[in-house]
Design an enzyme around this catalytic site. Structure first.
Site, PDB file in Angstrom:
ATOM      1  N   CYS A  80       0.805  -1.223   0.000  1.00  0.00           N
ATOM      2  CA  CYS A  80       0.000   0.000   0.000  1.00  0.00           C
ATOM      3  C   CYS A  80       0.836   1.270   0.000  1.00  0.00           C
ATOM      4  O   CYS A  80       0.286   2.355  -0.060  1.00  0.00           O
ATOM      5  CB  CYS A  80      -0.898   0.009   1.241  1.00  0.00           C
ATOM      6  SG  CYS A  80       0.013  -0.014   2.808  1.00  0.00           S
ATOM      7  N   GLU A 120      -7.337  -6.284   0.714  1.00  0.00           N
ATOM      8  CA  GLU A 120      -7.144  -5.349   1.826  1.00  0.00           C
ATOM      9  C   GLU A 120      -6.103  -4.323   1.421  1.00  0.00           C
ATOM     10  O   GLU A 120      -5.092  -4.669   0.795  1.00  0.00           O
ATOM     11  CB  GLU A 120      -6.691  -6.131   3.069  1.00  0.00           C
ATOM     12  CG  GLU A 120      -6.351  -5.268   4.281  1.00  0.00           C
ATOM     13  CD  GLU A 120      -4.888  -4.834   4.315  1.00  0.00           C
ATOM     14  OE1 GLU A 120      -4.566  -3.914   5.082  1.00  0.00           O
ATOM     15  OE2 GLU A 120      -4.075  -5.407   3.558  1.00  0.00           O
ATOM     16  N   ARG A 165      -7.409   1.334  13.795  1.00  0.00           N
ATOM     17  CA  ARG A 165      -6.689   1.097  12.541  1.00  0.00           C
ATOM     18  C   ARG A 165      -7.718   1.006  11.420  1.00  0.00           C
ATOM     19  O   ARG A 165      -8.568   0.134  11.427  1.00  0.00           O
ATOM     20  CB  ARG A 165      -5.888  -0.209  12.629  1.00  0.00           C
ATOM     21  CG  ARG A 165      -4.943  -0.475  11.458  1.00  0.00           C
ATOM     22  CD  ARG A 165      -4.295  -1.833  11.607  1.00  0.00           C
ATOM     23  NE  ARG A 165      -3.204  -2.039  10.677  1.00  0.00           N
ATOM     24  CZ  ARG A 165      -1.932  -1.829  10.952  1.00  0.00           C
ATOM     25  NH1 ARG A 165      -1.579  -1.395  12.154  1.00  0.00           N
ATOM     26  NH2 ARG A 165      -0.990  -2.047  10.045  1.00  0.00           N
ATOM     27  N   ARG A 167      -8.755   0.317   7.591  1.00  0.00           N
ATOM     28  CA  ARG A 167      -8.295  -0.412   6.418  1.00  0.00           C
ATOM     29  C   ARG A 167      -9.406  -0.463   5.370  1.00  0.00           C
ATOM     30  O   ARG A 167     -10.584  -0.601   5.704  1.00  0.00           O
ATOM     31  CB  ARG A 167      -7.886  -1.849   6.774  1.00  0.00           C
ATOM     32  CG  ARG A 167      -6.850  -1.944   7.862  1.00  0.00           C
ATOM     33  CD  ARG A 167      -5.597  -1.171   7.562  1.00  0.00           C
ATOM     34  NE  ARG A 167      -4.840  -1.703   6.418  1.00  0.00           N
ATOM     35  CZ  ARG A 167      -3.759  -1.117   5.912  1.00  0.00           C
ATOM     36  NH1 ARG A 167      -3.325   0.027   6.420  1.00  0.00           N
ATOM     37  NH2 ARG A 167      -3.125  -1.663   4.893  1.00  0.00           N
TER      38      ARG A 167
END
Length: 356
Positions: A80, A120, A165, A167
């Site tokens: 990412c 993801e 977090r 995502r």
């Protein structure tokens, strides 16, 4: 009969660990890993040590897609950094190369022809031109157009991870619609049966003092990751000046004499730098350099030190039985890059409900 999975860009195996944790009402496993691809040698060794299956430890770009076994589900997190704000300073060529790796994920989908797949990535991916191209492929490719899909940004804390977090998750299932999002399991409102998991829940039972300076593994296979750094005296003084929930601005007010000049000359900025965690909140996003307080809110809630590798792994929701391979720097990178297994478990349970 468990669904078989292939994990691409697998890292240490956070996604696979979560899918493996998914169980039916009788306690039976719902997913069974059969193959993985991870180019980082230490992470690939970690994956193999925990799941005992074949891992292709090379670059997916140069891999013959015909080596993939049959599988029901493909999961994975294409790197990412090309989309993340933290990667904005990369040169354009490396950003482009990283951004395009999701195409190799789709290449595997077209080769294997699974029943479902899950991608993801950072939230920014879903606002990119590359993501628009993915959606175009989903609409126009003869095979991919058979899939229903949904996507959005999930906060790991809403699913029982003791960490905030966010995502981006893309879920696709063949000949099925995909309700979205997966039902959150934790929160502050009365509608949730369980409150958020906190830093206290995750790490308060660990010793105040770290045990060693290097990762060690005992004869029974247990691993000690409660490891310390050796900070300079001036660093210890800075740590002591940070109150619970405080940050570098508290240091500037209390001890300007030991505050780095670059901070004194910058009166604004992120409030996480040299930050101390709160006991009774979820932790901050755990990144790959969590052992450096100057990189974020990584000071222990009570003790004058950064969190240890074991504490970071717990905040990522890895069980203590999960064994990491490599140097302490390599292990930190694996922990920080991983998908929290408890978040992955809830994604897996949601996918199971759709497939069944």
């Amino acid at each position: 009969m468990a669904y078989t999975t292939i994990d691409l860009f697998a890292g240490a195996g956070g996604l696979t660990a979560g899918f493996w944790l998914a169980r039916d009402s009788a306690g039976n496993e719902l997913f069974d890993p059969v193959f993985a691809v991870e180019h980082d040698q230490a992470a690939a060794a970690t994956y193999k040590a925990n799941f005992g299956i074949h891992v292709h430890d090379g670059d997916i770009e140069f891999m013959d897609s015909k080596v993939y076994p049959e599988a029901d589900v493909i999961i994975g997190g294409p790197p990412c950094q090309g989309f993340s704000p933290l990667g904005r300073d990369r040169d354009p060529d490396s950003r482009t190369a990283l951004n395009g790796l999701w195409e190799h994920f789709l290449r595997a989908v077209l080769e294997v022809r699974p029943r479902a797949f899950v991608i993801e990535n950072v939230p920014q991916f879903q606002r990119s031109g590359q993501f628009n191209e993915l959606l175009h492929r989903m609409a126009t490719d003869p095979f991919l157009s058979q899939f229903g899909y949904a996507y959005g940004v999930l906060n790991a804390a809403d699913y029982g991870v003791p960490q905030t977090r966010r995502r981006g998750i893309f879920m696709a299932t063949r000949d099925r619609t995909v309700p979205w999002p997966p039902p959150p399991t934790h929160g502050d409102a009365p509608m949730f049966e369980q409150p958020y998991c906190t830093v206290r829940d995750a790490i308060s039972d660990l010793p105040a003092e770290p045990t060693t300076g290097e990762p060690t593994t005992a004869e029974d296979g247990s691993q000690d990751l409660h490891i310390r750094r050796n900070p300079r005296d001036i660093s210890l003084q800075r740590y002591r000046a940070i109150p619970p929930g405080g940050n570098r601005f508290d240091l500037q007010r209390a001890r300007p004499d030991i505050t780095p000049a670059c901070w004194l000359n910058k009166p604004t900025g992120t409030t996480d730098v040299m930050g101390r965690m709160w006991w009774d909140r979820p932790g901050p996003t755990i990144r790959t350099e969590f052992f450096k307080p100057e990189k974020g809110r990584y000071l222990h809630p009570e003790h004058d030190r950064p969190i240890t590798h074991r504490e970071a792994a717990r905040l990522q929701s890895f069980p203590d039985t999960f064994v990491f391979e490599g140097s302490k720097i390599e292990i930190a990178r694996q922990i920080g890059n991983a998908v929290p297994p408890v978040l992955a478990r809830e994604i897996a349970m949601h996918l199971t409900r759709i497939l069944e």
